[in-house]
Write a protein that holds these residues in place. Structure first.
Motif, short mmCIF file in Angstrom:
data_model
loop_
_atom_site.label_atom_id
_atom_site.label_comp_id
_atom_site.label_asym_id
_atom_site.label_seq_id
_atom_site.Cartn_x
_atom_site.Cartn_y
_atom_site.Cartn_z
N TYR A 1 0.81 -1.22 0.00
CA TYR A 1 0.00 0.00 0.00
C TYR A 1 0.85 1.28 0.00
N PRO A 2 1.89 1.39 0.83
CA PRO A 2 2.72 2.60 0.75
C PRO A 2 3.36 2.78 -0.63
N LYS A 3 3.71 1.68 -1.29
CA LYS A 3 4.27 1.80 -2.65
C LYS A 3 3.22 2.30 -3.63
N LEU A 4 1.99 1.91 -3.43
CA LEU A 4 0.92 2.26 -4.36
C LEU A 4 0.29 3.62 -4.08
N PHE A 5 0.19 3.99 -2.80
CA PHE A 5 -0.59 5.17 -2.43
C PHE A 5 0.16 6.22 -1.62
N GLY A 6 1.39 5.94 -1.24
CA GLY A 6 2.12 6.86 -0.38
C GLY A 6 1.90 6.49 1.08
N ALA A 7 2.25 7.40 1.97
CA ALA A 7 2.14 7.13 3.41
C ALA A 7 0.70 6.82 3.80
N ILE A 8 0.51 5.74 4.54
CA ILE A 8 -0.81 5.32 5.00
C ILE A 8 -0.95 5.66 6.48
N SER A 9 -2.07 6.29 6.86
CA SER A 9 -2.28 6.59 8.27
C SER A 9 -2.43 5.30 9.06
N GLU A 10 -2.06 5.34 10.34
CA GLU A 10 -2.10 4.13 11.16
C GLU A 10 -3.53 3.70 11.51
N GLU A 11 -4.45 4.63 11.55
CA GLU A 11 -5.81 4.31 11.94
C GLU A 11 -6.49 3.43 10.90
N VAL A 12 -7.24 2.44 11.39
CA VAL A 12 -8.02 1.56 10.53
C VAL A 12 -9.48 1.65 10.96
N TYR A 13 -10.35 1.93 10.00
CA TYR A 13 -11.79 1.93 10.27
C TYR A 13 -12.30 0.52 9.97
N THR A 14 -12.67 -0.22 11.01
CA THR A 14 -12.95 -1.65 10.84
C THR A 14 -14.44 -1.96 10.68
N LEU A 15 -14.69 -3.12 10.10
CA LEU A 15 -16.06 -3.59 9.93
C LEU A 15 -16.76 -3.81 11.26
N GLU A 16 -16.02 -4.28 12.26
CA GLU A 16 -16.65 -4.55 13.55
C GLU A 16 -17.10 -3.26 14.25
N GLN A 17 -16.52 -2.13 13.86
CA GLN A 17 -16.92 -0.85 14.42
C GLN A 17 -18.13 -0.25 13.71
N SER A 18 -18.41 -0.73 12.51
CA SER A 18 -19.38 -0.05 11.65
C SER A 18 -20.81 -0.58 11.76
N GLY A 19 -20.97 -1.85 12.09
CA GLY A 19 -22.30 -2.45 12.10
C GLY A 19 -22.78 -2.87 10.72
N ALA A 20 -21.93 -2.70 9.69
CA ALA A 20 -22.34 -3.01 8.31
C ALA A 20 -22.56 -4.50 8.11
N LEU A 21 -21.74 -5.33 8.74
CA LEU A 21 -21.91 -6.78 8.59
C LEU A 21 -23.26 -7.22 9.13
N GLU A 22 -23.62 -6.72 10.31
CA GLU A 22 -24.88 -7.10 10.93
C GLU A 22 -26.07 -6.61 10.10
N ALA A 23 -25.93 -5.43 9.51
CA ALA A 23 -27.02 -4.88 8.69
C ALA A 23 -27.28 -5.76 7.47
N TRP A 24 -26.22 -6.19 6.79
CA TRP A 24 -26.41 -7.04 5.61
C TRP A 24 -26.87 -8.44 6.00
N LEU A 25 -26.47 -8.90 7.19
CA LEU A 25 -26.89 -10.22 7.65
C LEU A 25 -28.40 -10.28 7.83
N GLU A 26 -29.01 -9.14 8.16
CA GLU A 26 -30.45 -9.08 8.36
C GLU A 26 -31.22 -8.81 7.07
N SER A 27 -30.51 -8.60 5.97
CA SER A 27 -31.18 -8.29 4.71
C SER A 27 -31.61 -9.57 3.99
N ASP A 28 -32.48 -9.41 3.00
CA ASP A 28 -32.95 -10.55 2.20
C ASP A 28 -31.85 -11.10 1.29
#
Length: 228
Positions: free
Chosen positions: A26-53
């Motif tokens: 990633y640093p080779k492709l995009f330059g310096a990457i910030s250390e912070e990661v926005y994760t799926l477990e923080q977002s609730g997106a997995l649970e939302a799709w799990l409840e979908s049809d």
């Protein structure tokens, strides 16, 4: 090559592949990457799709929670913000001792990228939602796909209401990990009419118009629709 056979060695190899992507490629492709990661477990997106049809799984894989989105701020070489998923190419489809043939995709086989002119939260939220859709609904994206969203791309005032999936010519189309090959899918925000134009006239013609208009492969939510 062959994935390690013992559980301990396999887990270390899995982590090493993850680190190689995020800390080397990633640093080779995009330059310096910030250390912070926005994760799926923080977002609730997995649970939302799990409840979908559309859900195709009955329960969430614990390996998915730590996947997320990384951010690269502007640099002299890349004077814009980059948001890139981290995890769809994890080797979660491999088992210990499995032979990995040349050209085999790592994980789902790709990671998704959005470039913007300004720092924003909406690319993070969109990418997390689309990652969860891939994993829970077992529906993959590919180069040339179009993806309309409900409402607008940002959730606010913009004429953009979907993405097209293209290859950014300023970067390689893919990179290689020990666990397999990883394609880079660049997502460009477009209007409903631009999406329809790409369907009728081809993605290359739409991207040529976006490049000529000055936006190119960077998403500008406040831009006007290009002349079609």
């Amino acid at each position: 090559m062959k994935a390690p056979e013992t559980e301990a060695d396999f887990l270390q190899w899995y982590e090493d592949c993850w680190a190689d992507r995020d800390e080397v490629e990633y640093p080779k492709l995009f330059g310096a990457i910030s250390e912070e990661v926005y994760t799926l477990e923080q977002s609730g997106a997995l649970e939302a799709w799990l409840e979908s049809d559309l859900a195709e799984v009955k329960e969430l894989d614990p390996n998915w929670g730590g996947m997320g989105v990384r951010v690269a701020p502007p640099s002299p070489e890349y004077p814009y913000w980059t948001y890139v998923t981290s995890g769809l190419s994890n080797p979660f489809t491999v088992v210990p001792g499995q032979e990995i043939e040349p050209g085999t995709p790592s994980g789902i086989g790709y990671e998704m990228v959005i470039h913007t002119s300004e720092e924003a939260q909406w690319p993070v939220l969109r990418l997390l939602d689309m990652m969860a859709y891939n994993l829970v609904c077992m529906r993959a994206f590919a180069m040339g796909h179009r993806y309309p969203v409900e409402g607008t791309l940002t959730g606010g005032e913009t004429k953009l209401n979907g993405f097209v999936f293209v290859m950014d010519p300023s970067r390689p189309s893919h990179f290689q990990l020990e666990s397999g090959q990883v394609q880079l899918l660049t997502l460009v925000g477009v209007t409903k009419n631009e999406m329809a134009f790409s369907r009728s006239n081809g993605m290359d013609r739409l991207m040529a118009k976006l490049v000529a208009a000055g936006s190119g492969y960077i998403t500008y939510p406040d831009r006007e629709q290009v002349q079609l």
